[in-house]
Design a protein around this motif. Sequence first.
Motif, PDB file in Angstrom:
ATOM      1  N   GLY A  22     157.026  17.692 128.592  1.00 41.36           N
ATOM      2  CA  GLY A  22     156.005  16.856 127.978  1.00 41.36           C
ATOM      3  C   GLY A  22     154.592  17.398 128.114  1.00 41.36           C
ATOM      4  O   GLY A  22     153.762  17.201 127.214  1.00 41.36           O
ATOM      5  N   ARG A 143     156.830  11.387 128.801  1.00 42.39           N
ATOM      6  CA  ARG A 143     155.545  10.773 128.521  1.00 42.39           C
ATOM      7  C   ARG A 143     154.574  10.941 129.681  1.00 42.39           C
ATOM      8  O   ARG A 143     153.371  11.061 129.479  1.00 42.39           O
ATOM      9  CB  ARG A 143     155.729   9.282 128.217  1.00 42.39           C
ATOM     10  N   LEU A 317     150.281   6.431 126.866  1.00 42.61           N
ATOM     11  CA  LEU A 317     151.502   7.073 127.331  1.00 42.61           C
ATOM     12  C   LEU A 317     152.218   6.235 128.384  1.00 42.61           C
ATOM     13  O   LEU A 317     153.454   6.259 128.462  1.00 42.61           O
ATOM     14  CB  LEU A 317     151.175   8.465 127.875  1.00 42.61           C
ATOM     15  N   SER A 320     154.082   4.038 126.371  1.00 48.18           N
ATOM     16  CA  SER A 320     155.200   4.778 125.784  1.00 48.18           C
ATOM     17  C   SER A 320     156.326   4.941 126.796  1.00 48.18           C
ATOM     18  O   SER A 320     157.509   4.876 126.447  1.00 48.18           O
ATOM     19  CB  SER A 320     154.733   6.159 125.312  1.00 48.18           C
ATOM     20  N   VAL A 321     155.948   5.171 128.050  1.00 47.87           N
ATOM     21  CA  VAL A 321     156.942   5.271 129.118  1.00 47.87           C
ATOM     22  C   VAL A 321     157.703   3.952 129.229  1.00 47.87           C
ATOM     23  O   VAL A 321     158.944   3.930 129.277  1.00 47.87           O
ATOM     24  CB  VAL A 321     156.268   5.624 130.461  1.00 47.87           C
ATOM     25  N   SER A 379     151.738   2.876 120.755  1.00 51.01           N
ATOM     26  CA  SER A 379     152.349   3.689 121.813  1.00 51.01           C
ATOM     27  C   SER A 379     153.628   3.052 122.331  1.00 51.01           C
ATOM     28  O   SER A 379     154.653   3.727 122.512  1.00 51.01           O
ATOM     29  CB  SER A 379     151.357   3.879 122.958  1.00 51.01           C
ATOM     30  N   GLY A 383     157.606   4.467 121.788  1.00 49.96           N
ATOM     31  CA  GLY A 383     158.559   4.735 122.850  1.00 49.96           C
ATOM     32  C   GLY A 383     159.892   4.055 122.622  1.00 49.96           C
ATOM     33  O   GLY A 383     160.957   4.632 122.885  1.00 49.96           O
TER      34      GLY A 383
END
Length: 468
Positions: A22, A143, A317, A320-321, A379, A383
């Motif tokens: 990543g 991410r 992010l 997103s995680v 975001s 994900g």
Amino acid sequence: MNTVSPLRSRLFWVGVLYFAQGLPLGIFLDLLPVYFRQHGVDLRQIGVLGLLGLAWTFKFLWAPAVDAWRHHRRWMQAANLLMALCMAALVGMDPGQPQMWLVLGVFAALSATNDIAIDGYTVEKVPRAELGLANGVRIALYRVGMLAAGGLLMLSDRIGWAGTQLAAAGLLVVLALVCRAAPMEAPRVGPPPRLADLRAMARQPRVALAGLSVLLVLAWLAGRQMGWISGRAEVALAVLAAGLLGLAALQPVRAGSGPVTAPFAALLARPYMLAVLAFALTFKLGDAAMGFMVKPFWVDAGFRASEIGLISVNVGLLLSVAGGVLGGVATHRLGIFTALWSLGLLQAMSNLGYVYAAQLAEAGGVSTSVLYGASMVESFTGGLGTGAFLAFLMSVVDPRQAATEYALLSSLFALSRSLAAFASGFGAAWLGYRDYFLLTFFLCFPAYLLLPFAGRALRAVESKETAT
């Protein structure tokens, strides 16, 4: 004495390796657009980064070599060390210099090679029954790797771009050492590879001419966009590329295939694979079309690099995680097919948040809360969709040649991202941010026409596993 369970050990290394995957992509997608825009680079020229991203598209061409020569950990180590050298070489370069674009092209190719090795290693190590959980961990740490790139972006306001590039190089050196420490892969089954297989493929006139034609097309697109060529030189390069492609089409296909080319033929021979390839090309198209223009939009809306790094990258992010983990769990419980259409729909709807933010910006100014909210929703839902999509790709590959087949499927996703990124500069410049972001919403839906065939491909794989 306490021992770590095999599942926990596998998930730990999945997380570590996908952090290493990543970070380089985060550098490419998050740092560079802000760096170029802050240095006054035109939107259409920023879109040229999408052409360099074609390295991820064509990685399937050298994926068989990684599969054949094995030693995935060594490929990872070498790729990370060479990427560190690329980042160090950028220090002090003028963004308008052709040398910078060459270095970035090499960086992209190395990052794609790193992806091949990590994907092949992971598919080989993780049983199919654990793919849902593994993909949740994978997306999360992938991410987080991109999150580290966001941290570097935040630092750029304090330590300058030269310091940021050196810090990125240092992180890549550390990752090279970590990747080399991963558990060894299983010993090779089957005959060892031969260099003659690669040479035989490269010597085919059809392959050589087509490859040269692609390189000339990329040179023509980049040179025309950057203003490096014009007039007769531009026309001559375009005619030469078209002529070589025509000659390639006229060449006969030589019979026979060795270990390097056989995996591609085996993949295409399986049921519904052409539809699967088209689905891989289009599922993330809406996200890809918007991605490269989001950071320039933040810059043009008056936000600083530290704000962009904090919200659009780091907080984004983290969400997103969370979305990736939840997407992996949802895929594990709902099944891959149900997760694909339901989470993909949420992913598409999130683009409308940026449409609203861009409309406010055109009317006089977008509030911080609106833009932050649009970024966070986009975001998180991105994900979710990625969790289902990656589980689908991993489920339809043959574990015996995982690196090659997965590289081909993920390359199609990279192709849509690269071409959409290249076109995004033109789209945003011609339509304006609001109308262009609205267009990306509609680009999310062509994949839904292919969903029935994707479902049949999944059922075909399940039937084959049941029979064996």
